[in-house]
Enzyme design. Sequence first.
Site, short mmCIF file in Angstrom:
data_model
loop_
_atom_site.label_atom_id
_atom_site.label_comp_id
_atom_site.label_asym_id
_atom_site.label_seq_id
_atom_site.Cartn_x
_atom_site.Cartn_y
_atom_site.Cartn_z
N ARG A 69 13.55 2.44 15.71
CA ARG A 69 14.19 1.17 16.07
C ARG A 69 15.68 1.42 16.30
NH1 ARG A 69 15.00 -1.66 12.18
NH2 ARG A 69 13.96 -0.63 10.47
N TYR A 210 9.33 2.66 21.87
CA TYR A 210 8.94 3.07 20.51
C TYR A 210 8.85 1.89 19.53
CZ TYR A 210 8.19 6.59 16.93
OH TYR A 210 7.62 7.39 15.96
N LYS A 219 8.44 -6.69 14.48
CA LYS A 219 9.75 -7.10 13.95
C LYS A 219 10.37 -8.22 14.80
CE LYS A 219 9.54 -3.70 10.95
NZ LYS A 219 9.23 -3.98 9.55
N HIS A 239 9.78 -9.88 5.26
CA HIS A 239 9.49 -8.45 5.37
C HIS A 239 8.85 -8.03 4.04
CE1 HIS A 239 11.25 -4.15 6.09
NE2 HIS A 239 10.05 -4.26 6.60
N SER A 261 12.96 -0.77 4.49
CA SER A 261 12.19 0.30 5.12
C SER A 261 12.37 1.57 4.29
CB SER A 261 12.69 0.55 6.54
OG SER A 261 12.78 -0.67 7.23
N CYS A 263 10.97 2.48 1.42
CA CYS A 263 10.96 2.35 -0.04
C CYS A 263 9.53 2.35 -0.58
CB CYS A 263 11.66 1.07 -0.49
SG CYS A 263 13.44 1.16 -0.38
N ASP A 286 3.51 -5.01 5.46
CA ASP A 286 4.86 -5.06 6.03
C ASP A 286 5.42 -6.48 6.19
OD1 ASP A 286 7.09 -3.63 7.07
OD2 ASP A 286 6.52 -4.18 9.10
N ARG A 379 4.66 8.37 13.23
CA ARG A 379 3.90 7.21 12.78
C ARG A 379 2.40 7.35 13.02
NH1 ARG A 379 6.89 2.63 10.61
NH2 ARG A 379 9.06 3.19 10.92
N GLY A 507 0.79 5.34 -8.45
CA GLY A 507 -0.24 4.63 -9.23
C GLY A 507 0.28 4.10 -10.56
#
Length: 597
Positions: A69, A210, A219, A239, A261, A263, A286, A379, A507
């Site tokens: 982006r 992209y 987005k 988000h 983004s 995280c 997302d 991706r 986990g």
Amino acid sequence: MTSNIRLNKWIHEMADLCRPDRIHWCDGSDSEYQSLLQMMVSKGVAIPLNPKKRPGCYLFRSHPSDVARVENRTFISSLRQDDAGPTNNWIDPQSLKSTMTDLFSGSMVGRTMYVIPFSMGPVGSPLSKIGVEITDSPYVVANMRIMTRIGKPVLDFLGSDGEFVPCLHSVGYPLLPGMVDPQWPCAPIEKKFISHFPEERLIWSYGSGYGGNALLGKKCFALRIASVQARDEGWLAEHMLILKITNPEGKSKYITGAFPSACGKTNLAMLVPTLPGWKVETVGDDIAWMKFGKDGRLYAINPEAGFFGVAPGTSAQSNPNAMKCVEKNTLFTNVALTDDGDVWWEGIGYDAPDHLIDWQGRDWYKGQSKEPAAHPNSRFTTPAHQCPSISPDWIAEEGVPISAILIGGRRPSTIPLVNESFSWEHGVFLGSIMGSEITAATISDQIGKVRRDPFAMLPFMGYHIGDYFRHWLNIGKMTTPEKLPKIYYVNWFRKNAEGKFIWPGYGENSRVLKWIFERLEGKAASQKTPIGNLPTPDSLDLDGLRVNPSELASILTVDLGGWKREAEDVRSYYRIFENKLPSALADQLDQLDQRLR
Ligand code: OXD
Ligand code: MN
């Protein structure tokens, strides 16, 4: 192809402007998808992967200048600059439209203009919205078919007078006679514009093929334009991941989570609990759209239909469900190719073979090649229904009732493992100050400072963030307090003196989810501190967890000095909002200061 008068008119106008050789209305069928992929294979744009290893999977390689982006080329072009606020790029809409009209003029010469009717959310759900993307990129069509619901059912639902968000996209590379089409056509950076016209609910994107620049449902629509619609219509476009958690007695709750983004949102949404008897299922990874139901609770849908996940770091250890999901029917972009027609990326959980073809199509040799074989932002685009952890409720038209909202970023210091807000207002305050510490990988002169990213929406806000805070506060007044989700500030990323993560994450985050679940049930204990309610030492299930006890204590208590510095930093951050900062948030900051004394 449609009886919708407004849609027909718009398609004609855009075709006159962009002058494609032909127009293709996407019906969304499997045969259409397969023939598009075959066409891209025949042109060398898509590489079919080994069907014995990855059936139905293809690899794409983008231009090295078009890999992510482009925030500095993303514009919120509201009528008044003040409505875009201090955190967005703004250009006067008339001037931006004039610049972009010149760019779009003839931009599709030699190409096909695809018309993609798409629904964000289940077709016909009262929480869903419709968009129509025009694009000259078959790659975008194939990705949109996975990421959204496209085609005939959407047009049928739209009918002759249904509302839709027009989304115009061109890669910005007209094919004039004699020109050869490159593998990944796009425009140079200064000609890329990812533009939003919020009052018109309109998106114009030029020059990039992209991800979020080009798959306009994600987005651009589901966050930037939808955040404006949500403000005007009294709901939230966020988000956020959505997960369902079930305790050993079979009782379930739904939780959303806002994280910037990179995280680990996708990992958390697909988490496999280490605690026996607990189960986590995925509703979305997302984006969450949350509206009030008749019972006064907030209900969320995942407006998307697929996952556009970052490949590097995804492994059987970090996210076994995602690894299963991408075994078939998946489009990969900018990962490495093995000699036997499979994919590989850094952090996939096993060694690279001796030889690969890297994301730029070059030979790559283990132990010799210095650069990563896969691009760090490579991706996978994969259908949500293939995910082993997908919840059957992910397509519930009425959405799922939300009991808790998590917020959090990457904070190596100060922020404890989990902190329950005192109230909705206090939760909005915590959401307004969240963010991640800047590391060497981002802006070098600001290392160690916190990049505030309110509700993880900084790059995705369609209007002034100060007004957005006010909207969140208003949402809290639209129902009774006990019906609102509780807000929890979490932080998996505290580091010790050696710079190693204290909390194991993945986990093991189920231990924090369990505490939250039991708080919501009125069962787990907490202690009131100046910053919020923290777990008491024995209320968090730490059975079998191997973490150094003093380090563990440090992430479960308040770092008073750190929080005093935090409050000071927030005070200076809040100045950018000037008179748009809601007084309730200024009051929250004053109260925090008082409590820290
Ligand atoms: C994403 C992002 O791709 O947040 O989801 O950048
Ligand atoms: Mn995201």
